[in-house]
Design an enzyme around this catalytic site. Structure first.
Site, short mmCIF file in Angstrom:
data_model
loop_
_atom_site.label_atom_id
_atom_site.label_comp_id
_atom_site.label_asym_id
_atom_site.label_seq_id
_atom_site.Cartn_x
_atom_site.Cartn_y
_atom_site.Cartn_z
N SER A 93 0.81 -1.22 0.00
CA SER A 93 0.00 0.00 0.00
C SER A 93 0.84 1.27 0.00
CB SER A 93 -0.94 0.01 1.21
OG SER A 93 -0.21 -0.13 2.42
N ASP A 128 -2.14 8.56 7.95
CA ASP A 128 -3.06 7.75 8.74
C ASP A 128 -2.24 6.90 9.71
OD1 ASP A 128 -2.05 5.60 7.25
OD2 ASP A 128 -3.75 5.57 5.87
N HIS A 175 0.48 4.97 7.06
CA HIS A 175 1.14 5.51 5.87
C HIS A 175 1.62 6.93 6.08
CE1 HIS A 175 -1.93 2.50 4.57
NE2 HIS A 175 -0.86 2.02 3.93
#
Length: 515
Positions: free
Chosen positions: A114, A402, A405
């Site tokens: 991600s 977040d 990340h």
């Protein structure tokens, strides 16, 4: 120029005179009867007059003829000099063209999770590792979600800009007949790990093995377009950026409901990971990869989702120790592969040091907060910035976007350090650094945007548009928005192999803490 014929009545022509007359008047007069052709006097001929005739008034004398010949020779010399100059210029142009060709922007292939995903998971119908909703992408071009797990650009986006190329598009957005297969491609998928079982509760994702198989499809498509030799040259000269391993800890080994944490000690788990990477990088090598930058793990114990598990909100030192041990083992493995595989240049990109520097000295880089997330979701299930999240006022002041990340601003610092490391290692030339235009976004029709939730401490604004909902393709578990996955399409009849099925699971575990 040839003077007009000089009429001489009753002239008897010798064989030589006839030949001279025909030569003077040209081929278009040779078909005429000889008696209709009058003698001609060529100023550049050896003789100016016919043998038994006096030169007419229009015929130049011997001296002017020589002067004219001198002028003609001078003009010829000038012409020769000009031709020589043009030849030198042509040679110089070829040399400059060759130099420019050697400095052209590289082809970049990105493999990862991600932290590198630019929208592949948006094409997976069953995947729950997605971020195609506000607030993601708020600081990206257009201000709406693109599948990137951050508020703006990924590290890969920024690295591509430093190389002077657009960010490589997500693989699942391409047809194998697209010309884009000749350029860089991004295979990264949120939730992916080095191990196929990592992230299984995300239902659908592209594991590293999946990503390598899809790269093989890309190479076969290239061969169909430009031939095997040219495709090999492109791949051999490309840069392979690989960033995987974080999920193997955060969403596997450290999870109490995942088997690997019970089956293996950490030393055994490191051995399993290294054996897996060895096989995967060797496979990539045989597919043509030579220049590989494998990104080491960041200090995982200091990300917001791990800090909240400590008693005092500080970093989990044992998790950081795991990351350091992984990095050391990966470095040794890459060195062994370089020694074993001819032409391989595989390096470990030190992500740990730069991220730890941002966490410990945020003000040095213009940040104010490095211990918590901009969205204030450290303890939330999933740890993502949902549309209902209370977003910080100034996103550029936070290292973390977040709970998992880093922010666009932090990614800028990280990418700058990693690129500088590549320059110092000699893998790129500092003079080639360019800044590209705004990143390219893979767009598709989008519905009317919903109202945007209020920013914490700020005014309410309109919401960024959401990505399109995924559409099922003949019940095969993949999606087609805006295009179908290329895995089912033949590659110009060249015998391309199909990628293995996307990792999936029919069981739905508890909501994941990190995609």
């Amino acid at each position: 120029a040839i003077p007009s014929p000089h009429p001489i009545a009753g002239t008897k022509f010798s064989r030589y005179q006839k030949a001279q007359t025909r030569k003077c008047h040209g081929a278009h007069l040779r078909s005429l009867p000889l008696h209709t052709v009058q003698p001609c006097y060529k100023t550049n001929a050896t003789r100016c007059t016919l043998d038994h005739q006096s030169p007419p008034a229009s015929c130049p004398t011997q001296a002017p003829r020589r002067e004219a010949e001198g002028t003609a020779m001078a003009a010829l010399s000038s012409t020769a000099a000009a031709i020589a100059v043009l030849a030198l210029a042509a040679v110089a142009g070829v040399a400059l063209g060759t130099t420019a060709a050697t400095k052209k922007a590289p082809v970049i292939y990105i493999f990862g999770d991600s932290m590198s995903d630019v929208g592949n998971n948006n094409y997976l119908l069953l995947s729950i590792a997605k971020c195609n909703y506000p607030w993601y992408g708020i600081d990206y071009e257009g201000g709406y979600p693109t599948g990137r797990f951050t508020n703006g650009r990924t590290i890969g986006d920024i690295m591509a800009a430093k190389f002077g190329v657009p960010p490589p598009p997500p693989f699942l957005s391409l047809y194998m007949t697209d010309d884009e297969v000749l350029s860089g491609v991004n295979f990264a998928s949120g939730g992916a790990g080095l191990l196929n079982e990592t992230g299984i509760y995300f239902v659908e994702y592209l594991s590293f093995d999946n990503q390598i198989s899809y790269f093989e499809q890309i190479k076969n498509a290239m061969i169909g377009k430009i031939g095997k030799k040219a495709a090999e040259e492109v791949v051999n000269g490309a840069i392979f950026q690989i960033g995987l391993g974080s999920n193997d800890y955060v969403n596997n080994f450290l999870r109490p409901f995942m088997a690997d944490g019970f089956v293996y000690t950490h030393d055994q788990f490191i051995g399993l990971l290294m054996d897996t990477i060895d096989q995967q990088l060797t496979r990539l090598y045989h597919l043509g990869a030579r220049n590989v930058w494998f990104t080491g793990l960041a200090p995982l114990g200091c990300i917001p989702s791990q800090r909240v598990l400590s008693d005092n909100g500080e970093c989990l030192e044992d998790v950081n120790a795991y990351a350091l041990q992984f990095n050391a083992a990966a470095k040794d493995l890459l060195d062994r592969l370089n020694a074993k595989l001819p032409g391989a240049r595989m390096s470990l990109a030190d992500c740990y040091s730069v991220v730890m520097e941002l966490i410990e000295h945020p003000k040095k880089y213009g940040f104010t907060t490095s211990h918590t997330s901009c969205c204030d979701v450290d303890t939330s299930v999933g740890g993502l910035c949902l549309p209902t999240a209370d977003v910080c006022d100034d996103r550029s002041q936070f290292v973390f976007w977040d709970a998992y990340h880093t922010s666009d601003a932090a990614n800028q610092v990280i990418a700058g350090r990693l690129y500088a490391d590549m320059v110092s290692a000699g893998d790129v030339q500092q003079g080639n650094t360019t800044v590209s235009d705004a990143p390219r976004v893979v767009r598709s029709p989008r519905p009317v945007p919903p109202p945007r939730p209020a920013v914490r401490g700020g005014n309410t604004t309109s919401a960024p548009r959401t990505a399109p909902a995924a559409r099922s393709v003949h019940g095969n578990g993949t999606t087609s928005a805006p295009r179908a996955s290329p895995a089912a399409r033949p590659v110009n009849g060249n015998g391309a192999t199909s990628a293995p099925p996307v990792v999936g699971s029919s069981s739905h575990a508890a909501p994941p803490p990190q995609p």
